[in-house]
Each structure stands twice: as C-alpha cells, then as structure tokens.
Enzyme design. Structure first.
Site, PDB file in Angstrom:
ATOM      1  N   GLY A  17       7.518   6.721   6.516  1.00 25.88           N
ATOM      2  CA  GLY A  17       6.617   7.472   5.650  1.00 25.88           C
ATOM      3  C   GLY A  17       7.244   8.668   4.977  1.00 25.88           C
ATOM      4  O   GLY A  17       6.562   9.420   4.286  1.00 25.88           O
ATOM      5  N   LYS A  29       4.377  11.994  -2.336  1.00 27.40           N
ATOM      6  CA  LYS A  29       5.306  11.048  -1.721  1.00 27.40           C
ATOM      7  C   LYS A  29       6.109  11.755  -0.632  1.00 27.40           C
ATOM      8  O   LYS A  29       6.538  12.896  -0.804  1.00 27.40           O
ATOM      9  CB  LYS A  29       6.262  10.471  -2.764  1.00 27.40           C
ATOM     10  CG  LYS A  29       5.568   9.670  -3.857  1.00 27.40           C
ATOM     11  CD  LYS A  29       6.556   9.027  -4.814  1.00 27.40           C
ATOM     12  CE  LYS A  29       7.305   7.880  -4.180  1.00 27.40           C
ATOM     13  NZ  LYS A  29       8.131   7.144  -5.203  1.00 27.40           N
ATOM     14  N   ASP A  89       7.020   4.380 -10.293  1.00 27.60           N
ATOM     15  CA  ASP A  89       7.872   4.157  -9.122  1.00 27.60           C
ATOM     16  C   ASP A  89       9.344   4.017  -9.491  1.00 27.60           C
ATOM     17  O   ASP A  89       9.899   2.920  -9.560  1.00 27.60           O
ATOM     18  CB  ASP A  89       7.407   2.933  -8.328  1.00 27.60           C
ATOM     19  CG  ASP A  89       6.181   3.236  -7.479  1.00 27.60           C
ATOM     20  OD1 ASP A  89       5.823   4.422  -7.371  1.00 27.60           O
ATOM     21  OD2 ASP A  89       5.575   2.305  -6.944  1.00 27.60           O
ATOM     22  N   ASP A 122       3.571  -4.650  -7.757  1.00 32.39           N
ATOM     23  CA  ASP A 122       3.039  -3.422  -7.177  1.00 32.39           C
ATOM     24  C   ASP A 122       3.652  -2.182  -7.819  1.00 32.39           C
ATOM     25  O   ASP A 122       3.213  -1.057  -7.530  1.00 32.39           O
ATOM     26  CB  ASP A 122       3.255  -3.389  -5.661  1.00 32.39           C
ATOM     27  CG  ASP A 122       4.709  -3.583  -5.277  1.00 32.39           C
ATOM     28  OD1 ASP A 122       5.214  -4.695  -5.498  1.00 32.39           O
ATOM     29  OD2 ASP A 122       5.331  -2.643  -4.753  1.00 32.39           O
ATOM     30  N   GLY A 174       2.700   3.423   1.586  1.00 31.99           N
ATOM     31  CA  GLY A 174       3.352   3.507   2.882  1.00 31.99           C
ATOM     32  C   GLY A 174       4.050   4.822   3.134  1.00 31.99           C
ATOM     33  O   GLY A 174       4.284   5.199   4.278  1.00 31.99           O
ATOM     34  N   ARG A 175       4.413   5.531   2.091  1.00 32.64           N
ATOM     35  CA  ARG A 175       5.006   6.862   2.245  1.00 32.64           C
ATOM     36  C   ARG A 175       4.437   7.822   1.214  1.00 32.64           C
ATOM     37  O   ARG A 175       5.092   8.754   0.775  1.00 32.64           O
ATOM     38  CB  ARG A 175       6.529   6.785   2.122  1.00 32.64           C
ATOM     39  CG  ARG A 175       7.034   6.238   0.805  1.00 32.64           C
ATOM     40  CD  ARG A 175       8.523   6.462   0.671  1.00 32.64           C
ATOM     41  NE  ARG A 175       9.023   5.902  -0.582  1.00 32.64           N
ATOM     42  CZ  ARG A 175      10.184   6.222  -1.127  1.00 32.64           C
ATOM     43  NH1 ARG A 175      10.945   7.115  -0.536  1.00 32.64           N
ATOM     44  NH2 ARG A 175      10.586   5.665  -2.257  1.00 32.64           N
ATOM     45  N   GLY A 218       0.819  -1.205   0.000  1.00 30.33           N
ATOM     46  CA  GLY A 218       0.000   0.000   0.000  1.00 30.33           C
ATOM     47  C   GLY A 218       0.852   1.254   0.000  1.00 30.33           C
ATOM     48  O   GLY A 218       2.081   1.204  -0.039  1.00 30.33           O
TER      49      GLY A 218
END
Length: 477
Positions: free
Chosen positions: A116, A103, A252, A242, A82-83, A80
């Site tokens: 995070g 982000k 990403d 992901d 997360g940050r 998920g």
C-alpha cells in the site's frame, strides 16, 4: 473548502478506509496554483500532514474504490485502490468538482499482496509527468502535493516512502464498469453512469439515450487523447483498462516515456516483453480497451449504439492526428500528397534515429527557398538521403502563401522545445533521493512553459545523451 463526497456513499463501490501515516514526513513539492484553483487555503503543515495521512481536513471520507481490469490482455476480476484512496470530492470556487486522490496511504482491502505504499522515485515521476502533460495541453490528472519520508519501502531494493496527492475531475476508469459487469452486479452500472452524468455531464439524460451519448463521448475523448500522445511522442507504458479514464484523462503514470530518437516500435516499459503497449500500438490498444468497456455497458446500451460509437473511433483519432501533424509541419491546407510526405519523413527519421522533439522544433526555421538550417542538419547523419524530402517539403511550404514568421509561430506553438525526457526525470530523482529538490523545481519551471524560448534552459532542449538509452523503466516505476 467545500466538499461533497457522493462517491463514498456507494458502500458497494468500495470501502471506507483510514490512511496509514508516513513517519516523519517532509513536504517536498506543493502545486500552489492548483491549490488556489481548488480553493484550498491550507498551511504547508496541513498539506504535509494530509498528504502523509497524518491529519485529514474535517469532512474528508477516505474511500478505496474497487474495480477490475484487463491487464496485458488478461482479465483480472478484482483490482481496486490498492495503494491509494479517494480522500474527498472538492467543489472549487468555479463550482468544478475535483477528486482528491492520495497514493501511498497504506494497505486497503484491494492491496492484494502489496504494502500500500509508494516510493519517492515513482511518486516524483508522476508529479513531474502529470504537470508536464497539463502544460502541453493534454488532458491529465494533476499533482497537488508530494511528501517524502525516511520510512523504508521494499521494492527491488529498499527505497524511501512517499505520498502523492493528485486531483482530477473524476478517477472513474473503464475497470469500474468491468468489475460490476463481470461480478454479476449489473444493477450498479446505471448508478455509476448517473453519478458521472450528475457530476460531469449534466447535459445528458439518465436513460438509455443518455448512456449511449455518454459512451460516444468517452470514445471521442479517448481517440483525441491518444492522437495527442502520438503527436507529442508520449508512451504511456501500461494501457490496461484499469488505467483508462472515463473522462479521457492521462491516468496512472508508471513506466511512461517521451520518445528521444524516433522509433515507432519503442517500448517504454521494461516489463512489456511482447511490446503490447509500444508507441505505435497505442491507437489500436485504445480501441481494444473501448471494446471491453462496450461489453461492460452492453446491458444498458443497445448494441447498435455501441457499435456506432466505436465506429467513429478511428476517424476521430486519424482526423485529430492528421490535423495535428499538419500543424507540426506548418501546413494549413490539406493536400493529397501530405500523407506520403509524412510517411517518408518518418521513415527517414527512423532509419537515422532522429530526435523526435528536436526535429519538429528546429524544422520551424526551414523556409521554402533558403538553405537548410545547420541546427536541423546536425540531427541527421546522412544529409544526402534527406535532400529529396527537403525539396518536396520546401515546395509544399511554398504553396501555403504565408510569411515565415507566421509559419514558425504556428509550429512553435504546437512543437514543444522542452519535454520530460527520462534522463531528466532520473537526474531529478537521484538528487531528490539525496534530499535535494532543486532539479525537480527547475524541471517544473521549464515544463510549465514547454513551447517558449527559455535561453537559460537550453541545455534541457538537447537530444538525450547516449547513457540515457540504458535507463530501464518498469511497472514498479
């Protein structure tokens, strides 16, 4: 600025969150052209405060998405944002929908053991790479704004915290569907597919037939994307499910890298000890990831339709790659001997560690009959070994029956002169960490026109220096 936050209404698909503000933020980069395209007329102070999580625009609903993923081949049942978090879905003046994704905004329920936060090093790397890829014509998320701060963030060492605001038509990943499939919530999958159809592909029907067409579209876009990566010499570094976009976007950016010396076995991620995500493995990994997505969608799409779509992956990728490679070599018509010509060229490039980008760019100056250009020969260390290949290639060019000017123009339109080499990004990072953004600004200017001759930037178009091979880029990047 118009907002339509549909995804944040799916309370089962994540969690509403509040950003944790960065202390004393400073606006470092702002993509004004993209901001105008999105219809976001904000002041620099507003951009700074939004990207730092200090003050959001009225109507935003920060939402951390949940998803799963196969990471280095092993399944992680819950990952998920997360940050990161989805701030809003913006409707641009041309009625295109854009996700705003922040982000480094602090912990979410999916941070696991993370803090995070994002650091300036990795945030600037993503900003530079996503804009470089966009101007190369490769589908990608985009960078909107970057802020830095003096807030300490602990990685391998203490680094300065940063916030990166990025945009994309959607941030839906293969891992979204894997999460609901493996967590026993299959009823959520049609809702996500319907959302994707409503917001991105309204020409599809919201039924089994439409879902099958949607999956086939994802297969085609993924194959095309990876073919483009291979053609430009781009290595993603972490092709987990992901990190795979449902829209076929490059998503990403972490330990990515562009090839310097040609090496098909190149591993750009220092953390990838087995070479799972090496440059020459990317096409196979893309297919493997699509198989994982097919499994997650098997409850709403017939197996025959899934297999048929998957069956088109290799042909689509190879067609896109072979057509692209012919363009890179200035060839218009297909000849049966072309694959052998390509293979023999790459074998020589690997054996002599020829710079990938410089080779194709300088090859444009070669004619069917004249001597081999000196600038091209300086890239090889055994000219004699190349001579038979040059003879074959020049004979092949002679069959094209076109002018040198036309051939060179075609090649220069697809072979970039400037790419974001790791050492160039590192130099910009080193300066940025000292508070100087001049080098980052320079890179963004030259990478905005990667195919153009820009004499003032010729030093950036040279092969990488020897020290660049010592740079190590890991998942923390």
């Amino acid at each position: 600025m118009r907002m339509d936050n549909q995804y944040a209404q799916f309370d089962w698909a994540g969690t509403l969150v509040t950003p944790a503000p960065l202390r004393s933020p400073r606006l470092l980069l702002l993509n004004r052209d993209l901001a105008d395209e999105l219809g976001m007329a904000l002041s620099e102070a507003q951009w700074r405060d939004m990207t730092a999580g200090l003050q959001l625009v009225t109507g935003m609903q920060p939402f951390a998405q949940v998803y799963a993923g196969h990471q280095f081949g092993g399944f992680s049942p819950q990952l998920g944002d997360g940050r990161a978090m989805l701030l809003a879905e913006v409707i641009a003046p041309d009625n295109q929908r854009w996700d705003l994704h922040l982000k480094g905004a602090g912990k979410t329920p999916y941070s696991r053991f993370g803090d995070g936060r994002a650091v300036l090093r990795s945030s600037l790397r993503e900003y530079l790479a996503s804009e470089a890829m966009h101007h190369l014509g490769i589908a990608t998320t985009r960078a909107l704004a970057l802020v830095g701060s003096q807030e300490p963030v602990y990685r391998e060492q203490v680094e300065s915290g940063a916030g990166l605001l990025r945009a994309a038509h959607s941030h839906l990943r293969f891992g979204h569907f894997e999460f609901f499939y493996y967590s026993g919530q299959p009823e959520c999958i049609p809702t996500l597919l319907n959302y994707l159809i409503d917001t991105q592909w309204p020409d599809l029907t919201k039924d089994a037939t439409g879902y099958a067409s949607l999956f086939a579209r994802v297969v085609e876009k993924t194959a095309t994307l990876i073919a483009q990566w291979q053609l430009v010499g781009f290595c993603h570094g972490v092709l987990n499910t992901d990190n795979m976009s449902m829209l076929g976007l490059t998503l990403d950016y972490g330990p990515y890298g562009f090839l310097d010396a040609y090496n098909p076995d190149h591993i750009c991620n220092h953390s990838d000890h087995t070479g799972r995500y090496a440059y020459d493995q990317q096409p196979a990994v893309g297919y493997w990831n699509l198989q994982r997505l097919a499994q997650a969608l098997s409850g709403v799409i017939e197996m025959d339709a899934l297999q048929q779509a998957l069956g088109g992956y290799e042909q689509r990728l190879m067609t896109a790659y072979s057509e692209g490679m012919r363009q890179k070599l200035g060839l218009l018509q297909w000849q049966d001997e072309d694959p052998a010509l390509f293979r023999d060229m790459f074998a020589l490039m690997k054996a002599q560690q020829v710079d990938y980008t410089c080779w194709f760019r300088r090859l444009a100056e070669l004619t069917p009959s004249a001597a081999i250009p000196t600038e091209l020969l300086t890239l090889v260390n055994d000219v004699e070994a190349w001579q038979p290949w040059f003879v074959r290639y020049q004979a092949r060019l002679a069959q094209e029956n076109r002018t040198q000017a036309d051939k060179a123009a075609q090649m220069n339109a697809v072979n970039p002169k400037y790419i974001l080499r790791n050492h160039l990004a590192q130099q910009a990072i080193d300066q940025a960490e000292q508070g100087d953004m001049a080098e980052a600004d320079t890179l963004l200017r030259l990478l905005a026109n990667p195919f153009d001759e820009q004499p003032e930037f010729n030093a950036y178009a040279m092969p990488a220096p020897d020290w660049a091979s010592d740079l190590e880029i890991s998942c923390s990047s």
